[in-house]
Scaffold this motif. Structure first.
Motif, short mmCIF file in Angstrom:
data_model
loop_
_atom_site.label_atom_id
_atom_site.label_comp_id
_atom_site.label_asym_id
_atom_site.label_seq_id
_atom_site.Cartn_x
_atom_site.Cartn_y
_atom_site.Cartn_z
N THR A 5 0.87 -1.15 -0.09
CA THR A 5 -0.14 0.01 0.18
C THR A 5 0.97 1.28 0.15
OG1 THR A 5 -0.14 -0.09 2.48
CG2 THR A 5 -1.72 -1.06 1.11
N MET A 6 0.78 1.97 -0.93
CA MET A 6 1.48 3.19 -1.18
C MET A 6 0.78 4.33 -1.20
SD MET A 6 4.40 4.99 -1.69
CE MET A 6 5.88 4.13 -1.96
N ALA A 7 0.31 5.15 -0.23
CA ALA A 7 0.78 4.88 0.91
C ALA A 7 -0.17 4.41 1.81
CB ALA A 7 1.33 6.50 1.46
N THR A 8 0.10 4.34 2.83
CA THR A 8 -1.10 3.65 3.98
C THR A 8 -2.02 4.85 4.49
OG1 THR A 8 0.71 1.95 4.16
CG2 THR A 8 -1.29 1.74 5.56
N GLY A 9 -2.43 5.60 3.69
CA GLY A 9 -3.67 6.44 4.29
C GLY A 9 -4.95 5.89 4.50
N GLY A 10 -5.94 6.63 4.06
CA GLY A 10 -7.41 6.20 4.46
C GLY A 10 -7.61 5.04 3.45
N THR A 28 2.85 -2.33 4.15
CA THR A 28 2.41 -0.93 4.38
C THR A 28 3.63 0.17 4.33
OG1 THR A 28 2.55 -1.13 6.88
CG2 THR A 28 0.50 -1.43 5.65
N ILE A 29 3.42 0.89 3.25
CA ILE A 29 4.43 1.94 3.26
C ILE A 29 4.09 3.35 3.91
CG2 ILE A 29 5.85 3.47 1.66
CD1 ILE A 29 6.16 0.26 1.32
N ALA A 30 4.73 3.80 4.89
CA ALA A 30 4.13 5.00 5.60
C ALA A 30 5.47 5.88 6.05
CB ALA A 30 3.24 4.48 6.85
N ARG A 31 5.17 6.83 6.93
CA ARG A 31 6.38 7.44 7.69
C ARG A 31 5.66 8.07 8.80
NH1 ARG A 31 6.67 12.14 2.80
NH2 ARG A 31 4.56 13.08 3.07
N GLY A 32 6.84 8.76 9.51
CA GLY A 32 6.59 9.44 10.66
C GLY A 32 5.85 8.77 11.68
N ALA A 33 5.10 9.10 12.83
CA ALA A 33 4.46 8.91 13.68
C ALA A 33 3.42 7.63 13.34
CB ALA A 33 3.47 10.06 14.29
N HIS A 34 2.81 7.80 12.06
CA HIS A 34 2.07 6.80 11.61
C HIS A 34 2.75 5.46 11.42
CE1 HIS A 34 -1.69 5.43 9.71
NE2 HIS A 34 -0.99 5.26 8.35
#
Length: 305
Positions: A5-10, A28-34
């Motif tokens: 998943t690029m990116a792992t938003g909603g 899951t591709i995500a960044r930061g606190a998420h």
């Protein structure tokens, strides 16, 4: 299947939870606190019936760590498409399918300029979700439908495989024989709803109850529908009437994501919504003064506060 998943938003987060919990190997591709929350606690999906918690096989901000996958669920903001597309390259093999679920109707064409065309398909998501907290996706509304197909809408085994995976995981991935019609049918609704609720700082209830806003919404919607038909999209003759009928039963407090982004001072996706409606109308030789005016009104807020 191996799915990223690029990116792992909603949208990506919703499907990541469903697919991971049905036994698929999800990255899951995500960044930061998420990202940190997903690594520490898993990815949670909250909805009206409760919560679902998934622990993806991989959670990273480095796609090169993932390797080749069968499918990439590509759901980013329109302005982030180019950077995200280049980041996908290490995950793409000869048969990888990249499914864009973005607002607007230009994402697939834009991806083909950056990725191998054979890997890119076309898609439209009908789901209302958001990242409500790091590691938490919240779904508002009961609908969740993901329609996708090869760019020419021909049947293919890779589309069938991903569609089956999503259906078996408890969501909905219906078949279509015309992905352009599906994409533009949503665009006609979303482009009008987006700019009117944002520029008017109003809700769906306000549009229904204010004759001037109703007329503005219908004019914006009609311009975009005329554009699609002029560009050869087989939109239903009564599409505008169908959309207005559906809007009458939407929750009155509802607003488009553009209106919410404007309220919070976040950048706006207007280039790929009202901007696209205006730009494509000019290409088709359609006069679109309402979309052009609403686009201009929102332009000063394009980059957020």
């Amino acid at each position: 299947m191996r799915i990223a998943t690029m990116a792992t938003g909603g949208i990506g987060g919703f499907l990541a939870v469903k697919l991971a919990n049905d036994g698929h190997e999800v990255a899951t591709i995500a960044r930061g606190a998420h990202l940190e929350a997903i690594r520490a606690h898993g990815l949670r999906l909250d909805h009206a019936d409760g919560s679902e918690l998934a622990h993806p096989a991989v959670a990273t901000d480095r796609p090169e760590e993932v390797g080749i996958v069968d499918a990439i669920i590509f759901g980013v903001k329109g302005d982030a498409l180019e950077e995200a597309a280049r980041a996908c390259l290490p995950m793409i093999g000869p048969d990888t399918v990249v499914v864009p679920f973005l607002n607007g109707v230009e994402a697939s064409d834009r991806l083909c300029a950056l990725l191998p065309e054979r890997n890119v398909v076309n898609g439209v998501a009908r789901v209302s979700t958001t990242i409500s907290a790091p590691g938490v996706i919240t779904q508002t509304g009961a609908f969740h439908s993901f329609i996708f197909a090869e760019r020419d809408s021909r049947p293919s085994a890779r589309i069938d495989a991903l569609r089956k995976a999503i259906n078996d995981a408890g969501s909905s991935a219906p078949e279509t024989d015309d992905i352009d019609r599906e994409l533009w049918s949503k665009f006609v609704l979303f482009s009008a709803l987006s700019v009117v609720t944002a520029a008017g700082r109003c809700t769906i209830g306000d549009i229904r109850n204010t004759p001037e806003l109703e007329a503005l919404f219908k004019r914006a919607m009609s311009e975009t529908a005329q554009t699609g038909r002029a560009l050869g999209v087989a939109l239903a003759d009564d599409l505008e009437a169908q959309i207005w009928s559906n809007l009458l039963v939407f929750p009155p407090q509802g607003r488009a994501s553009t209106a919410i982004d404007l309220e919070h001072g976040r950048p706006l996706e207007i280039e790929w919504v009202s901007g696209a409606a205006t730009r494509l109308a000019a290409k088709a030789g359609i006069d679109a003064p309402v979309n052009a005016a609403l686009y201009a009104i929102l332009l000063p807020h394009k980059h957020g506060r």
